[in-house]
Design an enzyme around this catalytic site. Sequence first.
Site, PDB file in Angstrom:
ATOM      1  N   GLY A  46      -2.459  -4.365  -8.928  1.00  0.00           N
ATOM      2  CA  GLY A  46      -3.766  -5.207  -8.661  1.00  0.00           C
ATOM      3  C   GLY A  46      -4.833  -4.112  -8.223  1.00  0.00           C
ATOM      4  N   GLN A  51     -12.380  -1.669  -4.199  1.00  0.00           N
ATOM      5  CA  GLN A  51     -11.823  -0.534  -3.928  1.00  0.00           C
ATOM      6  C   GLN A  51     -12.285   0.647  -4.902  1.00  0.00           C
ATOM      7  OE1 GLN A  51      -7.866  -2.638  -4.872  1.00  0.00           O
ATOM      8  NE2 GLN A  51      -6.912  -0.844  -3.553  1.00  0.00           N
ATOM      9  N   CYS A  92      -0.566  -0.644  -0.858  1.00  0.00           N
ATOM     10  CA  CYS A  92      -2.271  -0.915  -1.088  1.00  0.00           C
ATOM     11  C   CYS A  92      -2.403   0.411  -1.629  1.00  0.00           C
ATOM     12  CB  CYS A  92      -3.127  -1.565  -0.107  1.00  0.00           C
ATOM     13  SG  CYS A  92      -4.686  -1.516  -0.720  1.00  0.00           S
ATOM     14  N   LEU A  93      -3.144   0.642  -2.916  1.00  0.00           N
ATOM     15  CA  LEU A  93      -3.729   1.773  -3.376  1.00  0.00           C
ATOM     16  C   LEU A  93      -4.608   2.473  -2.503  1.00  0.00           C
ATOM     17  CD1 LEU A  93      -3.997   0.855  -7.181  1.00  0.00           C
ATOM     18  CD2 LEU A  93      -2.319   2.227  -6.002  1.00  0.00           C
ATOM     19  N   HIS A 134      -3.980 -10.719  -1.518  1.00  0.00           N
ATOM     20  CA  HIS A 134      -4.532  -9.245  -1.221  1.00  0.00           C
ATOM     21  C   HIS A 134      -5.505  -8.871  -1.704  1.00  0.00           C
ATOM     22  CE1 HIS A 134      -2.739  -4.919  -0.667  1.00  0.00           C
ATOM     23  NE2 HIS A 134      -3.789  -4.675  -1.546  1.00  0.00           N
ATOM     24  N   GLU A 135      -5.895  -9.241  -2.963  1.00  0.00           N
ATOM     25  CA  GLU A 135      -7.087  -8.826  -3.765  1.00  0.00           C
ATOM     26  C   GLU A 135      -8.313  -9.639  -3.139  1.00  0.00           C
ATOM     27  OE1 GLU A 135      -6.598  -6.186  -5.107  1.00  0.00           O
ATOM     28  OE2 GLU A 135      -4.617  -6.271  -5.628  1.00  0.00           O
ATOM     29  N   HIS A 138      -9.433  -7.906  -0.029  1.00  0.00           N
ATOM     30  CA  HIS A 138     -10.322  -6.602  -0.447  1.00  0.00           C
ATOM     31  C   HIS A 138     -11.623  -7.285  -0.657  1.00  0.00           C
ATOM     32  CE1 HIS A 138      -7.593  -3.418  -0.471  1.00  0.00           C
ATOM     33  NE2 HIS A 138      -6.851  -3.811  -1.572  1.00  0.00           N
TER      34      HIS A 138
HETATM   35  O1  GNR Z   1       0.172  -2.061  -6.316  1.00  0.00           O
HETATM   36  C1  GNR Z   1       0.240  -2.735  -5.262  1.00  0.00           C
HETATM   37  N1  GNR Z   1       1.325  -3.252  -5.050  1.00  0.00           N
HETATM   38  C2  GNR Z   1       1.407  -4.517  -3.988  1.00  0.00           C
HETATM   39  C3  GNR Z   1       2.700  -4.764  -3.427  1.00  0.00           C
HETATM   40  C4  GNR Z   1       2.678  -5.820  -2.535  1.00  0.00           C
HETATM   41  C5  GNR Z   1       1.532  -6.271  -2.147  1.00  0.00           C
HETATM   42  C6  GNR Z   1       0.366  -6.145  -2.748  1.00  0.00           C
HETATM   43  C7  GNR Z   1       0.268  -5.073  -3.469  1.00  0.00           C
HETATM   44  S1  GNR Z   1      -1.261  -4.759  -4.432  1.00  0.00           S
HETATM   45  C8  GNR Z   1      -0.932  -3.117  -4.776  1.00  0.00           C
HETATM   46  C9  GNR Z   1      -2.529  -2.555  -5.460  1.00  0.00           C
HETATM   47  C10 GNR Z   1      -3.633  -2.712  -4.518  1.00  0.00           C
HETATM   48  O2  GNR Z   1      -3.931  -2.101  -3.668  1.00  0.00           O
HETATM   49  N2  GNR Z   1      -4.393  -3.693  -4.780  1.00  0.00           N
HETATM   50  O3  GNR Z   1      -5.408  -3.965  -4.155  1.00  0.00           O
HETATM   51 NI    NI Z   2      -4.848  -3.223  -2.011  1.00  0.00          NI
END
Ligand code: GNR
Ligand code: NI
Length: 168
Positions: A46, A51, A92-93, A134-135, A138
């Site tokens: 995601g 980001q 998270c990236l 999670h997104e 953000h």
């Molecule tokens: O790549 C991602 N893997 C992930 C794994 C478990 C829970 C959430 C994520 S999201 C993350 C990519 C990201 O940072 N999205 O904002």
């Molecule tokens: Ni993230």
Amino acid sequence: MAILTILEFPDSRLRKVAEPVTEVDAALRNLATDMLETMYGAPGVGLAATQVNVHRRLVVIDVSDARDQPLVLINPEIAVLDDTPRDYDEGCLSVPGFYEKVARPERIRVQALDLDGNPFTLEPDGLLSICIQHEVDHLDGKLFVDYLSPLKRQRIRQKLAKLQRATA
Ligand code: GNR
Ligand code: NI
């Protein structure tokens, strides 16, 4: 198409609250395409516009194994259907290399607009449910490390700073 630069914790721009999208136009579709390319290239499941330093309510997701099911959510709204928390190992990236357990409800309903500006509803579970939450965090300036203890968050901050110095 373009690969965009992903902001990293503790960059203060990750704390901005994104504004609703008011027009689903060609510029927004181009941004979504670039975000998908950036997400696939990272690789990640995601990516939120926050980001890549664009403070609009847009996220892209693909949780498929074959990486061939892109999902774009514009102005996503989450309703919790069952608040029983479930632990999931999140990464998270914007916090590269760190994975920690986060407890979130799994059963949610999501309403959003697609790239044609049409509303749709999802009732995701598993990784898709976790990823959408999670997104959307953000977009509200929140990171998964905010759910950890201050000690764990501080350790991650210090290790990342070291890595960021090494790659600067
Ligand atoms: O790549 C991602 N893997 C992930 C794994 C478990 C829970 C959430 C994520 S999201 C993350 C990519 C990201 O940072 N999205 O904002
Ligand atoms: Ni993230």
